[in-house]
Enzyme design. Structure first.
Site, mmCIF file in Angstrom:
data_model
loop_
_atom_site.group_PDB
_atom_site.id
_atom_site.type_symbol
_atom_site.label_atom_id
_atom_site.label_comp_id
_atom_site.label_asym_id
_atom_site.label_seq_id
_atom_site.Cartn_x
_atom_site.Cartn_y
_atom_site.Cartn_z
ATOM 1 N N LYS A 209 0.800 -1.221 0.000
ATOM 2 C CA LYS A 209 0.000 0.000 0.000
ATOM 3 C C LYS A 209 0.834 1.274 0.000
ATOM 4 C CE LYS A 209 -2.304 -1.521 3.650
ATOM 5 N NZ LYS A 209 -2.224 -2.996 3.607
ATOM 6 N N ASP B 258 -4.079 1.906 8.727
ATOM 7 C CA ASP B 258 -4.299 0.972 7.620
ATOM 8 C C ASP B 258 -5.566 1.332 6.849
ATOM 9 O OD1 ASP B 258 -3.751 -1.657 6.201
ATOM 10 O OD2 ASP B 258 -5.741 -2.054 7.030
ATOM 11 N N LYS C 20 -6.055 2.775 2.826
ATOM 12 C CA LYS C 20 -6.975 2.211 1.843
ATOM 13 C C LYS C 20 -7.934 3.276 1.304
ATOM 14 C CE LYS C 20 -6.534 -2.361 3.906
ATOM 15 N NZ LYS C 20 -7.105 -3.376 4.792
#
Length: 384
Positions: A137, A241, A245
């Site tokens: 990511k 996290d 996203k």
């Protein structure tokens, strides 16, 4: 090229990172159900943090890669890897493949690490004509300048990048938002439970059946024992996290592309880490001290229950207002985030003009080596 020969694509793959996801990917690649499909892939190299093993194109000897990598004394070098990949252009009638078939070679770097250093090399690989596939990511959720470099390098050379597994592992979340936008649908809102870890924690903590139950710290501890959390659960509870996203998805929507100049750090994020525990580096100590705050979490649960609601840690992208946030919210017991969600599943709702009456919902396992590797392999299949 031989006269009258058939031309097929040969996807030549260099894999960086052979941990849980990387090793599962190589195994899935080795066991593709169609022999003809397997013939269209060749592993050029496999790299751990310490060493690299290279294979000759057409050799198909990489089935014993674990032993080969353990015995290799070639040090890992990402830039040397890029050079080798760019030297490959067209291979005709490769030994070990089908006679009379010429192969147009497509070089692909697969980054299965979570390394910031490797992620920052994507513009370099793409500028050399090397395609990139990754569940990492970091590159797509960091500052906008890096993302712009990646896109610019891709446009300049035509090399492509795919990152489906950066959101929801193998779930078709990024491809869905890209298809909605590309076909002219107007996305008004995206909301979902994006963290498998936080999904499990709150499914267990706040189930809507009672205002009481196991303590928050005990559930976090169990989640850690099951391997659902990072070694230090604070790295999950801080919401970063989910913010990453949301950053990745928001950059797929033209009107929000420039909304987060500092990437995930620009997302409004609610941290569930008590202020006094910020900086606690020991996972064991974090769990022990977290129990001191159980009463605060108990009150949040009981307050939600009194309103026939449950707690869920969600990510929201409101396109009209430009709001992008990761927060702890309460939802009615009848909401899909309650009735359809279980275990460590992810669930994402797309509210759009075409899906106005009922949102488009994508749901399923959002973590795990097998489904993450499947998402990476699915991206590799896009090159054929």
């Amino acid at each position: 090229m031989s006269s009258g020969s058939q031309v097929q694509h040969l996807v030549v793959v260099s894999v960086i990172g052979v941990g849980l996801v990387g090793s599962e990917l190589v195994d899935q690649l080795s066991h593709l159900p169609s022999p003809g499909l397997r013939d269209q892939f060749q592993v050029l190299s496999l790299s751990s943090s310490r060493s690299t093993v290279y294979y000759n194109i057409g050799s198909h000897q990489w089935q014993n890669w674990r032993n080969d990598l353990a015995a290799s004394d070639v040090k890992s070098d990402a830039q040397a890897l890029a050079t080798k990949l760019t030297q490959i252009s067209t291979v005709e009638e490769v030994a070990g493949l089908r006679e009379g078939v010429s192969f147009s070679v497509i070089p692909v770097l697969v980054d299965n690490t979570s390394s910031e250093d490797v992620a920052r090399l994507y513009p370099y690989f793409l500028s050399k004509g090397v395609n990139v596939v990754t569940p990492n990511k970091k590159a797509f959720s960091s500052e906008l300048a890096l993302y712009d470099e990646i896109v610019a390098a891709s446009l300049k050379t035509g090399a492509r990048f795919y990152n489906e597994s950066t959101v929801g592992a193998g779930l078709p979340i990024i491809s869905t938002i890209k298809d909605l936008v590309a076909t002219g649908d107007k996305v008004s809102k995206i909301e979902g439970v994006f963290s498998g870890t936080l999904s499990y924690i709150f499914n267990e903590f706040s189930d809507g059946k009672s205002g009481n139950g196991p303590s928050f710290s005990s559930i976090v501890s169990i989640a850690r024992q099951k391997g659902y959390t990072e070694p230090n659960p604070a790295d999950d509870l801080n919401g970063a996290d989910v913010a990453r996203k949301l950053t990745i998805l928001s950059r797929c929507i033209p009107s929000l592309r420039d909304k987060l100049p500092h990437g995930y750090k620009s997302v409004s994020t609610k941290s569930l880490v008590p202020a006094a525990l910020h900086g606690e580096s020991s996972g064991d100590e974090f769990i022990r001290k977290l129990s001191e705050y159980d009463q605060e979490f108990d009150k949040l649960r009981s307050d939600a229950f009194k309103e026939n609601k449950v707690l869920r840690f969600v990510g929201v992208i409101d396109v009209a207002s430009g709001t992008i946030k990761a927060d702890l919210e309460s939802y009615p017991n009848t909401h899909p985030f309650v009735t359809s969600l279980g275990g460590s599943d992810n669930i994402v709702m797309f509210h759009t003009e075409r899906y106005g009456a009922r949102p488009l919902i994508v749901q399923g396992a959002g973590a795990g080596a097998a489904v993450t590797a499947m998402g990476v392999l699915g991206d590799l299949l896009r090159f054929l």
